[in-house]
Design a protein around this motif. Sequence first.
Motif, PDB file in Angstrom:
ATOM      1  N   SER A  14       0.629  -1.326   0.060  1.00 50.82           N
ATOM      2  CA  SER A  14      -0.013   0.116   0.029  1.00 50.82           C
ATOM      3  C   SER A  14       0.968   1.314   0.193  1.00 50.82           C
ATOM      4  CB  SER A  14      -0.810   0.109   1.150  1.00 50.82           C
ATOM      5  OG  SER A  14      -0.043  -0.042   2.483  1.00 50.82           O
ATOM      6  N   ASP A  15       2.230   1.022   0.401  1.00 54.03           N
ATOM      7  CA  ASP A  15       2.975   2.414   0.737  1.00 54.03           C
ATOM      8  C   ASP A  15       4.248   2.266  -0.558  1.00 54.03           C
ATOM      9  OD1 ASP A  15       1.762   3.220   3.112  1.00 54.03           O
ATOM     10  OD2 ASP A  15       2.720   1.641   4.134  1.00 54.03           O
ATOM     11  N   TYR A  16       4.359   1.233  -1.293  1.00 55.07           N
ATOM     12  CA  TYR A  16       5.353   1.251  -2.261  1.00 55.07           C
ATOM     13  C   TYR A  16       4.858   0.489  -3.536  1.00 55.07           C
ATOM     14  CZ  TYR A  16       7.815   2.225   2.215  1.00 55.07           C
ATOM     15  OH  TYR A  16       8.261   2.728   3.496  1.00 55.07           O
ATOM     16  N   PHE A  17       5.791   0.777  -4.442  1.00 56.85           N
ATOM     17  CA  PHE A  17       5.752  -0.139  -5.640  1.00 56.85           C
ATOM     18  C   PHE A  17       6.731  -1.081  -5.436  1.00 56.85           C
ATOM     19  CE2 PHE A  17       4.245   4.226  -7.664  1.00 56.85           C
ATOM     20  CZ  PHE A  17       3.078   3.447  -8.096  1.00 56.85           C
ATOM     21  N   ILE A  18       6.333  -2.452  -5.570  1.00 61.62           N
ATOM     22  CA  ILE A  18       7.300  -3.508  -5.065  1.00 61.62           C
ATOM     23  C   ILE A  18       7.668  -4.371  -6.416  1.00 61.62           C
ATOM     24  CG2 ILE A  18       7.543  -5.238  -3.651  1.00 61.62           C
ATOM     25  CD1 ILE A  18       5.583  -4.087  -1.744  1.00 61.62           C
ATOM     26  N   GLU A  19       9.034  -4.727  -6.259  1.00 58.16           N
ATOM     27  CA  GLU A  19       9.535  -5.651  -7.221  1.00 58.16           C
ATOM     28  C   GLU A  19      10.151  -7.007  -6.217  1.00 58.16           C
ATOM     29  OE1 GLU A  19       9.176  -6.024 -10.404  1.00 58.16           O
ATOM     30  OE2 GLU A  19       8.416  -4.015 -11.057  1.00 58.16           O
ATOM     31  N   THR A  20       9.952  -8.205  -6.640  1.00 52.29           N
ATOM     32  CA  THR A  20      10.340  -9.122  -6.014  1.00 52.29           C
ATOM     33  C   THR A  20      11.702 -10.010  -6.661  1.00 52.29           C
ATOM     34  OG1 THR A  20       8.844 -10.769  -6.603  1.00 52.29           O
ATOM     35  CG2 THR A  20       8.410  -9.321  -4.713  1.00 52.29           C
ATOM     36  N   ALA A  21      12.530 -10.551  -5.681  1.00 53.72           N
ATOM     37  CA  ALA A  21      13.414 -11.538  -6.238  1.00 53.72           C
ATOM     38  C   ALA A  21      13.756 -12.667  -5.170  1.00 53.72           C
ATOM     39  CB  ALA A  21      14.752 -10.790  -6.850  1.00 53.72           C
ATOM     40  N   SER A  22      14.083 -13.798  -5.682  1.00 53.32           N
ATOM     41  CA  SER A  22      14.061 -14.956  -4.756  1.00 53.32           C
ATOM     42  C   SER A  22      15.595 -15.287  -4.339  1.00 53.32           C
ATOM     43  CB  SER A  22      13.816 -16.252  -5.524  1.00 53.32           C
ATOM     44  OG  SER A  22      12.444 -16.299  -5.922  1.00 53.32           O
ATOM     45  N   ASN A  23      16.539 -14.532  -4.812  1.00 56.71           N
ATOM     46  CA  ASN A  23      17.968 -14.390  -4.347  1.00 56.71           C
ATOM     47  C   ASN A  23      18.890 -13.274  -4.860  1.00 56.71           C
ATOM     48  OD1 ASN A  23      19.255 -15.175  -6.972  1.00 56.71           O
ATOM     49  ND2 ASN A  23      18.142 -17.006  -6.540  1.00 56.71           N
ATOM     50  N   GLY A  24      19.895 -13.199  -4.310  1.00 59.33           N
ATOM     51  CA  GLY A  24      20.756 -11.905  -4.522  1.00 59.33           C
ATOM     52  C   GLY A  24      21.142 -12.096  -6.156  1.00 59.33           C
ATOM     53  N   LYS A  25      21.410 -12.981  -6.689  1.00 60.65           N
ATOM     54  CA  LYS A  25      21.810 -13.024  -7.976  1.00 60.65           C
ATOM     55  C   LYS A  25      20.637 -12.614  -9.017  1.00 60.65           C
ATOM     56  CE  LYS A  25      23.885 -15.972 -11.439  1.00 60.65           C
ATOM     57  NZ  LYS A  25      24.370 -17.408 -11.789  1.00 60.65           N
ATOM     58  N   ALA A  26      19.366 -12.920  -8.653  1.00 60.45           N
ATOM     59  CA  ALA A  26      18.243 -12.451  -9.353  1.00 60.45           C
ATOM     60  C   ALA A  26      17.993 -11.059  -9.046  1.00 60.45           C
ATOM     61  CB  ALA A  26      16.824 -13.344  -9.006  1.00 60.45           C
ATOM     62  N   ALA A  27      18.307 -10.484  -7.921  1.00 63.45           N
ATOM     63  CA  ALA A  27      17.982  -9.129  -7.617  1.00 63.45           C
ATOM     64  C   ALA A  27      18.954  -8.119  -8.326  1.00 63.45           C
ATOM     65  CB  ALA A  27      18.249  -8.899  -5.891  1.00 63.45           C
ATOM     66  N   LEU A  28      20.271  -8.727  -8.524  1.00 67.04           N
ATOM     67  CA  LEU A  28      21.211  -7.905  -9.345  1.00 67.04           C
ATOM     68  C   LEU A  28      20.851  -7.746 -10.703  1.00 67.04           C
ATOM     69  CD1 LEU A  28      24.722  -9.104  -7.707  1.00 67.04           C
ATOM     70  CD2 LEU A  28      23.508  -6.729  -7.335  1.00 67.04           C
ATOM     71  N   SER A  29      20.352  -8.915 -11.313  1.00 67.41           N
ATOM     72  CA  SER A  29      19.858  -8.908 -12.578  1.00 67.41           C
ATOM     73  C   SER A  29      18.692  -7.811 -12.716  1.00 67.41           C
ATOM     74  CB  SER A  29      19.427  -9.997 -13.170  1.00 67.41           C
ATOM     75  OG  SER A  29      20.717 -11.132 -13.109  1.00 67.41           O
ATOM     76  N   LEU A  30      17.829  -7.816 -11.806  1.00 70.19           N
ATOM     77  CA  LEU A  30      16.564  -6.983 -11.606  1.00 70.19           C
ATOM     78  C   LEU A  30      16.972  -5.587 -11.669  1.00 70.19           C
ATOM     79  CD1 LEU A  30      13.429  -7.137 -11.980  1.00 70.19           C
ATOM     80  CD2 LEU A  30      13.515  -6.954  -9.535  1.00 70.19           C
ATOM     81  N   LEU A  31      18.000  -5.058 -10.952  1.00 73.76           N
ATOM     82  CA  LEU A  31      18.602  -3.670 -10.672  1.00 73.76           C
ATOM     83  C   LEU A  31      19.132  -3.472 -11.800  1.00 73.76           C
ATOM     84  CD1 LEU A  31      19.504  -3.739  -6.858  1.00 73.76           C
ATOM     85  CD2 LEU A  31      17.715  -2.890  -7.600  1.00 73.76           C
ATOM     86  N   GLU A  32      19.409  -4.090 -12.832  1.00 74.72           N
ATOM     87  CA  GLU A  32      20.414  -3.588 -13.898  1.00 74.72           C
ATOM     88  C   GLU A  32      19.135  -3.056 -14.895  1.00 74.72           C
ATOM     89  OE1 GLU A  32      22.495  -6.780 -15.588  1.00 74.72           O
ATOM     90  OE2 GLU A  32      23.900  -6.994 -14.237  1.00 74.72           O
ATOM     91  N   LYS A  33      18.065  -3.378 -14.694  1.00 73.69           N
ATOM     92  CA  LYS A  33      16.896  -3.137 -15.502  1.00 73.69           C
ATOM     93  C   LYS A  33      16.120  -1.807 -14.872  1.00 73.69           C
ATOM     94  CE  LYS A  33      16.781  -7.816 -17.501  1.00 73.69           C
ATOM     95  NZ  LYS A  33      15.862  -9.033 -17.253  1.00 73.69           N
ATOM     96  N   LYS A  34      15.757  -2.066 -13.705  1.00 77.77           N
ATOM     97  CA  LYS A  34      15.027  -1.218 -12.834  1.00 77.77           C
ATOM     98  C   LYS A  34      15.747  -0.563 -11.676  1.00 77.77           C
ATOM     99  CE  LYS A  34      10.780  -3.870 -14.248  1.00 77.77           C
ATOM    100  NZ  LYS A  34       9.507  -4.757 -13.799  1.00 77.77           N
ATOM    101  N   GLN A  35      14.983   0.648 -11.212  1.00 80.84           N
ATOM    102  CA  GLN A  35      15.452   1.274  -9.910  1.00 80.84           C
ATOM    103  C   GLN A  35      14.807   0.883  -8.932  1.00 80.84           C
ATOM    104  OE1 GLN A  35      16.627   5.601 -10.864  1.00 80.84           O
ATOM    105  NE2 GLN A  35      15.520   5.581 -12.555  1.00 80.84           N
ATOM    106  N   ALA A  36      15.717   1.036  -8.030  1.00 77.80           N
ATOM    107  CA  ALA A  36      14.870   0.782  -6.344  1.00 77.80           C
ATOM    108  C   ALA A  36      15.439   1.902  -5.536  1.00 77.80           C
ATOM    109  CB  ALA A  36      15.419  -0.547  -5.938  1.00 77.80           C
ATOM    110  N   ASP A  37      14.485   2.393  -4.736  1.00 78.85           N
ATOM    111  CA  ASP A  37      14.774   3.288  -3.547  1.00 78.85           C
ATOM    112  C   ASP A  37      15.154   2.770  -2.362  1.00 78.85           C
ATOM    113  OD1 ASP A  37      13.797   6.059  -4.684  1.00 78.85           O
ATOM    114  OD2 ASP A  37      11.908   4.946  -4.981  1.00 78.85           O
ATOM    115  N   LEU A  38      14.887   1.140  -2.143  1.00 78.71           N
ATOM    116  CA  LEU A  38      15.404   0.490  -1.312  1.00 78.71           C
ATOM    117  C   LEU A  38      15.360  -1.035  -1.281  1.00 78.71           C
ATOM    118  CD1 LEU A  38      14.822   1.339   2.580  1.00 78.71           C
ATOM    119  CD2 LEU A  38      14.260  -1.174   1.950  1.00 78.71           C
ATOM    120  N   VAL A  39      16.205  -1.777  -0.699  1.00 77.21           N
ATOM    121  CA  VAL A  39      16.226  -3.072  -0.970  1.00 77.21           C
ATOM    122  C   VAL A  39      16.098  -3.566   0.357  1.00 77.21           C
ATOM    123  CG1 VAL A  39      17.808  -5.082  -1.607  1.00 77.21           C
ATOM    124  CG2 VAL A  39      17.771  -3.015  -2.896  1.00 77.21           C
TER     125      VAL A  39
END
Length: 645
Positions: free
Chosen positions: A416-441
């Motif tokens: 309700s307070d954030y636009f949320i993306e999810t990843a199942s591990n650190g490797k997937a998170a790094l791949s996602l951050l190459e394409k999209k921005q995040a204000d906090l992890v």
Amino acid sequence: MARDILTGKTFQKQNILGTSVVDSSNVTVLRLQMDQVMAFQDILNRQTSRIKEQEIQFNDQRSLLNVALISLALLVVLSLWLAYYYTMIRRRNAELDHKNKAIENQKEQLQNQNHQIREMNKEVQRATQAKLSFFTNISHEFRTPLTLIQAPVNEVFSSQDIDKIPSVKNNLLLVRQNSDRLLRLINQLMDFRKMDAGKLKLNISEVNLHQLIEEIYNAFIPLARQKNIDFSFDCPSTNRIIHLDVDKIDKVLFNILSNAFKFTPQNGSIRINVSPIDDTKIKIAVADSGPGVPKEKKEKIFKPFYQQDEHRSAGTGIGLSLSKGFIDLHKGEIVVADNTPTGSIFTIILPDNKDLQATNNLKTAPDIFAQPVIDEVNKDENSDDFFPDTGQPKPNLLIVEDDEQLKSYLLQLLSSDYFIETASNGKAALSLLEKKQADLVLTDLMMPEMDGTELTGHLKNNIETSHIPVVMLTAKAGMEQKTEGIETGADAYIEKPFDPKYLKVRIKKLIELRRTLRSHYQQNIGNFYSDETNDHTPSIDQKFLSKLHSTLEKWYTDPDFSVEKMSEIVGLSRIHLYRKMKALTNYTPSEYINKFRLHKGMQRLRNEKGNISGIALDVGFTSPAYFTKKFREEFGKTPSEAIEE
């Protein structure tokens, strides 16, 4: 006859001598005979002398022969003895060789047995470590489902509607109490594991002993009322300050009181008495009216996993062992004695560990370890809108979690307070951050492929992502893991099970801090980059801003200086430079270059009161009219008005 005459014997007067008459006819012959006789006599004398010499020589030779024979005999005897001795030596050597071979065989067998024992010991140690690691990991894993139990229950309890349904509230209270109990058992197992590994250390702090024990006492009052137990607390000195590890002493007293309430029957009594022994020692006694501890078992109850036969179903057998370990770390004592008429008295002697404060104190990390200030949480908990509508979109939050249920709960809690993306591990998170921005992890610590610590290291050591705040969720509650996480660069470290309100407030405050820094950068273009003392800006971001500033200082007067040129100089691709500058300043690179030029123009106008067209060209604008337009948009006034000020 001559002898007889000389010796006086009788002799005959008439004697016929055996001689011949010497006359002229025979004198020559006689003389020759006499000479011959003398010659023979001389020869005889010489022969006699030779015979004597030969006799002497013979005697000498005989003596030598005797000596030689004796020597030979001795040599023979010696040879025989040597031969016998040699034979005996050879026999003994053979026996020794045989014994040595037997000893070598035994030694080899012992070495093999010793090797087998060492291997078995290693296997036992590996098995023990594997078991302990298994239970440790299982205990860590318990924290995730505990989070999924406690967090929703706490959310429901924070709802005002819960009071309208007393039966549901009572059931949820039962759930919360037992989940808290399970959490304490898990923490006991973790502490026992650390104590067994010799890694348990003290975190000494200065505390008011009366207040500490009174808080524990108050926590047990509802249970005392439920069992109708006469529960009292006596501490004459209310201002006694002592140095100890609050967490560990709290666990010791909680364990002893839990046992006391467990074994004290209805309408029994439990008393806590605190009294000073001297200026450096305190005695804490907990007396109950339960069944007591048999004399022969008083020493055994402090051993790991020991339980009395009649109470085997009443616990794990590590509570008192852990308590003794905690007290030993404080260089204190804990003993049990009989109470009168029935029950037990557990007595703790605690010294003031002021001297240990400098040696054993694990310094508490910044407030990233601390629980939230209650007022701050309460202030924010009733806010329906975590981020009021200021025209800005909701922040982007990346949740990195391998547990699907916890991930779903976090989505439900925060969506309700954030636009949320999810990843199942650190490797997937790094791949996602190459394409999209995040204000906090928001990341879990233990994950497959790449865990939270490694992910945080990648984010904080990469200039493209170093500005992103990281909140780490973990089931590993040890200070070592916390320190490791913070050293890696995590901005907050939250233990499972966590309080949902605390998690939301912590995320909100970190994003607000990032927005505050962004506002600071926007308001101080051109003069804040050299501020290396800003504690909230990671050093890698400081270096980036410093390099950006020095690049603009060198090139801003060049009207042909472009984003591509700046991207090349700072070492980032155009898209990554765009993301980095938007994250840090909320400006695009092109906007920032123009604003930097405008601020330099403002400085020139105030200091020099010079020609506006000349200053516009000097700061990199090709058109004075465009400079004036942008100047008005930036400062709300024209360059002429700025000069007049």
